[in-house]
Design a protein around this motif. Structure first.
Motif, PDB file in Angstrom:
ATOM      1  N   TRP A 130       0.839  -1.197   0.000  1.00  0.00           N
ATOM      2  CA  TRP A 130       0.000   0.000   0.000  1.00  0.00           C
ATOM      3  C   TRP A 130       0.873   1.247   0.000  1.00  0.00           C
ATOM      4  N   PHE A 131       0.434   2.274  -0.700  1.00  0.00           N
ATOM      5  CA  PHE A 131       1.171   3.540  -0.721  1.00  0.00           C
ATOM      6  C   PHE A 131       0.205   4.685  -0.459  1.00  0.00           C
ATOM      7  N   GLU A 132       0.743   5.792   0.033  1.00  0.00           N
ATOM      8  CA  GLU A 132      -0.088   6.900   0.495  1.00  0.00           C
ATOM      9  C   GLU A 132      -0.290   7.997  -0.539  1.00  0.00           C
ATOM     10  N   THR A 133       0.589   8.058  -1.547  1.00  0.00           N
ATOM     11  CA  THR A 133       0.501   9.144  -2.523  1.00  0.00           C
ATOM     12  C   THR A 133       0.748   8.598  -3.930  1.00  0.00           C
ATOM     13  N   VAL A 134       0.288   9.354  -4.907  1.00  0.00           N
ATOM     14  CA  VAL A 134       0.570   9.002  -6.298  1.00  0.00           C
ATOM     15  C   VAL A 134       2.062   9.132  -6.574  1.00  0.00           C
ATOM     16  N   ALA A 135       2.714  10.085  -5.894  1.00  0.00           N
ATOM     17  CA  ALA A 135       4.156  10.243  -6.060  1.00  0.00           C
ATOM     18  C   ALA A 135       4.895   8.983  -5.625  1.00  0.00           C
ATOM     19  N   GLU A 136       4.429   8.342  -4.555  1.00  0.00           N
ATOM     20  CA  GLU A 136       5.053   7.093  -4.115  1.00  0.00           C
ATOM     21  C   GLU A 136       4.791   5.977  -5.121  1.00  0.00           C
ATOM     22  N   ALA A 137       3.595   5.949  -5.714  1.00  0.00           N
ATOM     23  CA  ALA A 137       3.318   4.970  -6.762  1.00  0.00           C
ATOM     24  C   ALA A 137       4.280   5.153  -7.928  1.00  0.00           C
ATOM     25  N   GLN A 138       4.551   6.404  -8.276  1.00  0.00           N
ATOM     26  CA  GLN A 138       5.491   6.680  -9.361  1.00  0.00           C
ATOM     27  C   GLN A 138       6.892   6.196  -9.007  1.00  0.00           C
ATOM     28  N   ARG A 139       7.327   6.433  -7.770  1.00  0.00           N
ATOM     29  CA  ARG A 139       8.660   5.979  -7.364  1.00  0.00           C
ATOM     30  C   ARG A 139       8.773   4.459  -7.438  1.00  0.00           C
ATOM     31  N   ARG A 140       7.725   3.775  -7.019  1.00  0.00           N
ATOM     32  CA  ARG A 140       7.753   2.312  -7.070  1.00  0.00           C
ATOM     33  C   ARG A 140       7.705   1.810  -8.512  1.00  0.00           C
ATOM     34  N   ALA A 141       6.942   2.497  -9.348  1.00  0.00           N
ATOM     35  CA  ALA A 141       6.891   2.119 -10.761  1.00  0.00           C
ATOM     36  C   ALA A 141       8.260   2.280 -11.407  1.00  0.00           C
ATOM     37  N   GLU A 142       8.948   3.370 -11.098  1.00  0.00           N
ATOM     38  CA  GLU A 142      10.277   3.594 -11.667  1.00  0.00           C
ATOM     39  C   GLU A 142      11.254   2.497 -11.236  1.00  0.00           C
ATOM     40  N   LYS A 143      11.130   2.068  -9.999  1.00  0.00           N
ATOM     41  CA  LYS A 143      12.029   1.029  -9.486  1.00  0.00           C
ATOM     42  C   LYS A 143      11.729  -0.325 -10.109  1.00  0.00           C
ATOM     43  N   ARG A 144      10.441  -0.600 -10.346  1.00  0.00           N
ATOM     44  CA  ARG A 144      10.035  -1.929 -10.809  1.00  0.00           C
ATOM     45  C   ARG A 144      10.175  -2.108 -12.314  1.00  0.00           C
TER      46      ARG A 144
END
Length: 406
Positions: A6-20
């Motif tokens: 689970w993530f709290e912000t769209v910015a965190e979703a973006q960071r995880r997408a970049e990593k994955r």
């Protein structure tokens, strides 16, 4: 991926997408054209707007519901159609399920990686997106397939000029995923085993074909094959738009409007709705942010057709600001793709919950009981913030008559 999906912000979703994601796949999601000024302004302009909150008289319950193109929506966010997806093996079907679970309308690209029949089965409230591409007979065949599949509205996208380059480099996208392409992409893909395994365990590889553009009995064209068809098709006139409205015979949204005069012409062409859009910064660079040009367009035509906005929405507060300036709803693209990359269908639902929560907080803080009550009085709009493009010198009826050749 983090142990906590689970993530709290769209910015965190973006960071995880970049990593994955492999670099080339993530870079394709960033998109933008040339200098990327428009994509930056799309997001940055929202930060220039402030709220004017109320301190007493808040409502314990807030109504966030609306309707878009005749379909109910639990809150004013629509899944914007995005093309060939390689971020997750379930692609548009996962997104459609997430949208259905949150009570939202799904927009499906004609360049999607999943057939329209699978998507409408996952979400009955689906709008099919069409480019002006191919012959009229071909476009009618694609519309009728969408209708037969249960699509309830049509989205006509005309704001795509497809810039061939950007200053920070464009990703290499193969024509198809074959052995040669896999060997060439291996150095980019192998450092991302989670993404690779998500496809490997399904027995599928990223699909770069466009099944919704397949002629009856024929194989689906590749993305580049579909792009070639678009390139060779004569761009439409306003008479062509009117023809398409008549052929579809139901709710139709024209996506890509940036000018007041075009909005007025769209009304006269018979569309049900427009989206104030610059293709997420993928159209002509240095076009102003859509939130800057929304107010003039909403003022001109908002009492006659539905006005939506897409471009730069990353927070529920952004949704509230767009509604306050005249939008009926917003369309999102990159935000849900980052959620999909981060955690599949659950990641998309996570993003939608973030937007809903932020919107609800804004409605609460501004002292309203429903999203429809939001207005410019709830915002702090800096001097010189808005832009008006294409202010007509003729009356609306005269301008529309000229546009359709009367």
């Amino acid at each position: 991926m983090s142990k906590n999906p689970w993530f709290e912000t769209v910015a965190e979703a973006q960071r995880r997408a970049e990593k994955r994601l492999p670099g080339s796949v993530y870079s394709a999601l960033l998109a933008g054209s040339e200098r990327g000024r428009t994509i930056d302004d799309n997001t940055g302009a929202f930060a220039e707007l402030g709220f004017a909150p109320r301190v007493v008289g808040h409502h314990a319950q807030r109504d966030l519901t609306t309707t878009v193109l005749g379909m109910p929506s639990a809150f004013p966010v629509v899944i914007s159609p995005t093309g060939v997806q390689a971020v997750h093996p379930d692609g548009e079907v996962a997104i459609a399920r997430a949208a259905a679970n949150r009570g939202l309308v799904m927009g499906l690209s004609s360049y999607a990686s999943k057939p329209v029949e699978e998507v409408t089965a996952a979400n009955p409230n689906t709008a099919f997106q069409l480019y002006w591409s191919g012959s009229r007979e071909t476009m009618v065949q694609r519309m009728e397939r969408a209708r037969a599949a249960g699509c309830k509205a049509l989205i006509l996208t005309l704001d795509w000029s497809f810039s061939n380059g950007r200053d920070w480099g464009s990703p290499v996208i193969p024509e198809k995923i074959d052995l040669r392409a896999m060997l060439r992409l291996a150095p980019d893909v192998l450092p991302h085993p989670g993404w690779l395994w998500s496809f490997a365990r399904t027995g599928r590889i990223p699909d770069l074909t466009t099944p919704n553009l397949a002629a009856p009995g024929a194989a689906a064209p590749t993305f580049f094959g579909a792009y070639g068809e678009w390139m060779q098709t004569t761009p439409p006139t306003w008479q062509d738009v009117s023809w398409l409205v008549e052929q579809w015979g139901g709710p139709l949204l024209l996506k890509g409007v940036s000018r007041v005069d075009d909005a007025l012409r769209a009304v006269d062409a018979g569309v049900s709705a427009i989206s104030v859009s610059n293709h997420g910064g993928n159209n002509l660079d240095t076009t102003p942010a859509t939130i800057r040009i929304l107010p003039s367009i909403a003022e001109a035509v908002g009492d006659r057709i539905e006005v939506l906005l897409d471009g730069g929405v990353r927070r529920g507060g952004d949704v509230a600001k767009a509604l306050a300036l005249g939008a009926r709803a917003v369309m999102i693209g990159r935000a849900y793709l980052w959620g999909l990359a981060a955690n599949g269908q659950a990641g998309v639902e996570n993003v939608l919950d973030i937007l809903r929560g932020g919107l609800d907080s804004a409605v609460l803080g501004t002292g309203h009981a429903a999203v429809g009550e939001l207005s410019p009085d709830d915002l702090v709009v800096p001097e010189g913030f808005t832009r008006t493009l294409g202010a007509p010198t003729l009356g609306a009826s005269a301008l529309g008559a000229r546009a359709i050749g009367v």
